[in-house]
Design a protein around this motif. Sequence first.
Motif, PDB file in Angstrom:
ATOM      1  N   GLU A 182      19.737 -92.975 108.731  1.00 14.56           N
ATOM      2  CA  GLU A 182      20.482 -94.228 108.564  1.00 14.56           C
ATOM      3  C   GLU A 182      19.775 -95.405 109.215  1.00 14.56           C
ATOM      4  O   GLU A 182      19.719 -96.505 108.653  1.00 14.56           O
ATOM      5  N   LYS A 185      16.995 -96.548 106.956  1.00 14.69           N
ATOM      6  CA  LYS A 185      17.488 -97.289 105.796  1.00 14.69           C
ATOM      7  C   LYS A 185      17.799 -98.735 106.175  1.00 14.69           C
ATOM      8  O   LYS A 185      17.498 -99.668 105.421  1.00 14.69           O
ATOM      9  N   GLU A 186      18.400 -98.914 107.346  1.00 11.25           N
ATOM     10  CA  GLU A 186      18.713-100.267 107.806  1.00 11.25           C
ATOM     11  C   GLU A 186      17.438-101.075 108.026  1.00 11.25           C
ATOM     12  O   GLU A 186      17.361-102.243 107.630  1.00 11.25           O
TER      13      GLU A 186
END
Length: 302
Positions: A182, A185-186
Amino acid sequence: MNRVDIIGAATTFGQPRLGVDLGPDALRYANLINEIEKLNIEVNDKGNIYSDIKVNVAEHSQGDANTLKNYDQVMDFNEKLAKSVDESIQQGSFPLIIGGDHSLAIGSLAGISSHYENLGVIWYDAHGDLNNSDTSPSGNIHGMPLAISCGVGDEKLVNLYKDGPKVKPENIVLIGMRDLDEGEKEYISENDILTFTMTDIKEKGISAVMRESLEHLQDKTDGIHLSLDVDALDPMETPGTGTPVDGGLSLSETLSAMTQLHDSNKITSMDLVEVNPLLDDKNKTAQKAVSIASAFFGKKQK
């Protein structure tokens, strides 16, 4: 390129699976040098680089997820690697860094970046390797080298060999992505990094993906480094690697991609990483890696 320096990056410190430090010799045993020499390229094998700081098997990769595992060894090893890569470029050679786990890219990019004001990076991998000490779920540094090279993460690693970031996020292309955390992805979204997932590759075709990648980088970079992790390929193709992810690229797609990169004459250095003969089947992964390198250096596909 008329002369290739092979630099063996015998490191297993960036991840927990023992044996990846044997990858450089597995590639040599699979006739890497002879296959490149057949293409009328002079090859200089500089041998293997090792860390002087030892860690015994029982203590390898110990610590919790908040610990950067084998930190001192990663630092020591990558300082040595950066120096060797820097020297090869100074001498007019194309550095081919063979590994070894992907944390070696901290050193390879540190050594290369001194020679380019706007270095581009093609990251051919199942993973983004854009974690840092805050976002990493494991503390394994092989999941962090690209972030570190962008200036994100541990200060000493960011400033290894020369101070500051080694590459700008806008000068990166990610190819083969199918296992992103995650935090990664950010970071990709916030920095608008050009990313091709396996879904994108299946929809567009590998030829279009490589063409778009080169077009994206050509006007804003003065050199392009290719960092290729064999886990970009499907585990059916390359079983001998530490973090396999199903649904990857085929060997034929990868050979086609390498031929395009060769024909572009834009790539100025290369990592070939994460070959682990202890996890392999009769050195199959090393043999595939040699065929990938051969295509990159100009071997025509039948």
